[in-house]
Design a protein around this motif. Structure first.
Motif, PDB file in Angstrom:
ATOM      1  N   THR A  47      -2.449 -35.098  70.524  1.00 12.42           N
ATOM      2  CA  THR A  47      -3.438 -36.102  70.148  1.00 12.42           C
ATOM      3  C   THR A  47      -4.744 -35.383  69.859  1.00 12.42           C
ATOM      4  O   THR A  47      -5.223 -34.617  70.694  1.00 12.42           O
ATOM      5  CB  THR A  47      -3.650 -37.117  71.288  1.00 12.42           C
ATOM      6  OG1 THR A  47      -2.412 -37.750  71.591  1.00 12.42           O
ATOM      7  CG2 THR A  47      -4.665 -38.176  70.884  1.00 12.42           C
ATOM      8  N   VAL A  48      -5.302 -35.628  68.685  1.00 12.85           N
ATOM      9  CA  VAL A  48      -6.539 -34.963  68.276  1.00 12.85           C
ATOM     10  C   VAL A  48      -7.670 -35.984  68.272  1.00 12.85           C
ATOM     11  O   VAL A  48      -7.540 -37.062  67.703  1.00 12.85           O
ATOM     12  CB  VAL A  48      -6.394 -34.320  66.879  1.00 12.85           C
ATOM     13  CG1 VAL A  48      -7.707 -33.660  66.456  1.00 12.85           C
ATOM     14  CG2 VAL A  48      -5.270 -33.302  66.873  1.00 12.85           C
ATOM     15  N   ILE A  49      -8.758 -35.637  68.941  1.00 12.77           N
ATOM     16  CA  ILE A  49      -9.958 -36.472  68.962  1.00 12.77           C
ATOM     17  C   ILE A  49     -10.976 -35.792  68.050  1.00 12.77           C
ATOM     18  O   ILE A  49     -11.410 -34.677  68.318  1.00 12.77           O
ATOM     19  CB  ILE A  49     -10.513 -36.611  70.392  1.00 12.77           C
ATOM     20  CG1 ILE A  49      -9.444 -37.220  71.307  1.00 12.77           C
ATOM     21  CG2 ILE A  49     -11.783 -37.448  70.391  1.00 12.77           C
ATOM     22  CD1 ILE A  49      -9.757 -37.113  72.774  1.00 12.77           C
ATOM     23  N   ILE A  50     -11.324 -36.460  66.975  1.00 11.30           N
ATOM     24  CA  ILE A  50     -12.255 -35.910  65.987  1.00 11.30           C
ATOM     25  C   ILE A  50     -13.623 -36.527  66.247  1.00 11.30           C
ATOM     26  O   ILE A  50     -13.758 -37.746  66.248  1.00 11.30           O
ATOM     27  CB  ILE A  50     -11.784 -36.222  64.556  1.00 11.30           C
ATOM     28  CG1 ILE A  50     -10.384 -35.673  64.333  1.00 11.30           C
ATOM     29  CG2 ILE A  50     -12.761 -35.675  63.530  1.00 11.30           C
ATOM     30  CD1 ILE A  50      -9.714 -36.167  63.072  1.00 11.30           C
ATOM     31  N   LYS A  51     -14.612 -35.674  66.471  1.00 12.36           N
ATOM     32  CA  LYS A  51     -15.961 -36.151  66.770  1.00 12.36           C
ATOM     33  C   LYS A  51     -16.949 -35.585  65.751  1.00 12.36           C
ATOM     34  O   LYS A  51     -17.444 -34.466  65.910  1.00 12.36           O
ATOM     35  CB  LYS A  51     -16.370 -35.743  68.186  1.00 12.36           C
ATOM     36  CG  LYS A  51     -15.557 -36.423  69.265  1.00 12.36           C
ATOM     37  CD  LYS A  51     -16.147 -36.156  70.621  1.00 12.36           C
ATOM     38  CE  LYS A  51     -15.479 -37.023  71.666  1.00 12.36           C
ATOM     39  NZ  LYS A  51     -16.155 -36.942  72.947  1.00 12.36           N
ATOM     40  N   PRO A  52     -17.258 -36.344  64.703  1.00 12.16           N
ATOM     41  CA  PRO A  52     -18.259 -35.863  63.739  1.00 12.16           C
ATOM     42  C   PRO A  52     -19.668 -36.190  64.220  1.00 12.16           C
ATOM     43  O   PRO A  52     -19.927 -37.260  64.749  1.00 12.16           O
ATOM     44  CB  PRO A  52     -17.916 -36.654  62.472  1.00 12.16           C
ATOM     45  CG  PRO A  52     -17.288 -37.907  62.966  1.00 12.16           C
ATOM     46  CD  PRO A  52     -16.593 -37.558  64.264  1.00 12.16           C
ATOM     47  N   THR A  53     -20.576 -35.245  64.061  1.00 11.93           N
ATOM     48  CA  THR A  53     -21.967 -35.509  64.400  1.00 11.93           C
ATOM     49  C   THR A  53     -22.644 -36.202  63.224  1.00 11.93           C
ATOM     50  O   THR A  53     -22.097 -36.260  62.130  1.00 11.93           O
ATOM     51  CB  THR A  53     -22.727 -34.194  64.698  1.00 11.93           C
ATOM     52  OG1 THR A  53     -22.706 -33.387  63.532  1.00 11.93           O
ATOM     53  CG2 THR A  53     -22.119 -33.447  65.848  1.00 11.93           C
TER      54      THR A  53
END
Length: 175
Positions: free
Chosen positions: A129-135
């Motif tokens: 499971t990948v959690i993508i966090k864009p600023t």
């Protein structure tokens, strides 16, 4: 007497109502409500409470921690990833590049190890499971690039979450 014109009476036809369309509509409504009822049932998700942790200095990992990778997208094409929880990561935060030799290589390697780990636990269908966090300072192209990497690597379980913990904000500022 004169011949009076006779009234021409119209022939009365028997009234007949065709209910074929009504039956079709009623069956469609029945099917619709059956499908909606089935889809609106709540789904159950496993929730780890932390009670199965052992008693040692280093807390044992949950399968969810072993399966999660967090990818943070920063400004100037910065890409940092770590595996597990940031306070006690399985893989410490690393800055990598986009593309074949960067994040794709890491995701494929992690996907392989997670599938092997899940198979040992008897849950071979549980992948990464990948959690993508864009600023807010990352650009849209970087988000599209990481989503392309998800498609290329075959990772179907991912989420885009714009919130950051204070530790993650410090990590992005320091690198």
């Amino acid at each position: 007497m004169k011949n009076l014109p006779q009234k021409i009476r119209s022939k009365k036809l028997s009234t007949r109502i065709d209910l074929t369309a009504m039956v079709s509509v009623s069956f469609l409504l029945i099917i619709f409500f059956m499908v909606v009822g089935e889809l609106s049932k709540p789904k159950v998700m496993e929730y780890a409470t932390g009670q199965d942790r052992g008693c040692c200095d280093c807390p044992p990992r949950h399968s969810g921690e072993n399966r999660s990778i967090t990818v943070m997208l920063g400004e100037n094409n910065k890409l940092i990833y770590y595996m597990g929880i940031l306070n006690s990561p399985i893989i410490s935060p690393k800055e990598v590049k986009y593309g074949k030799e960067g994040i794709r290589k890491e995701l494929l390697a992690r996907k392989k190890t997670v599938l092997e780990y899940s198979a040992k636990l008897g849950k071979p269908s549980q992948g990464i499971t990948v959690i993508i966090k864009p600023t807010k300072k990352s650009n849209y192209g970087n988000l599209v690039d990481i989503l392309d990497e998800m498609k290329i690597t075959g990772i179907t379980s991912y989420a885009i979450i714009p919130e950051f913990t204070p530790e993650e904000t410090k990590l992005l500022a320091s690198n």
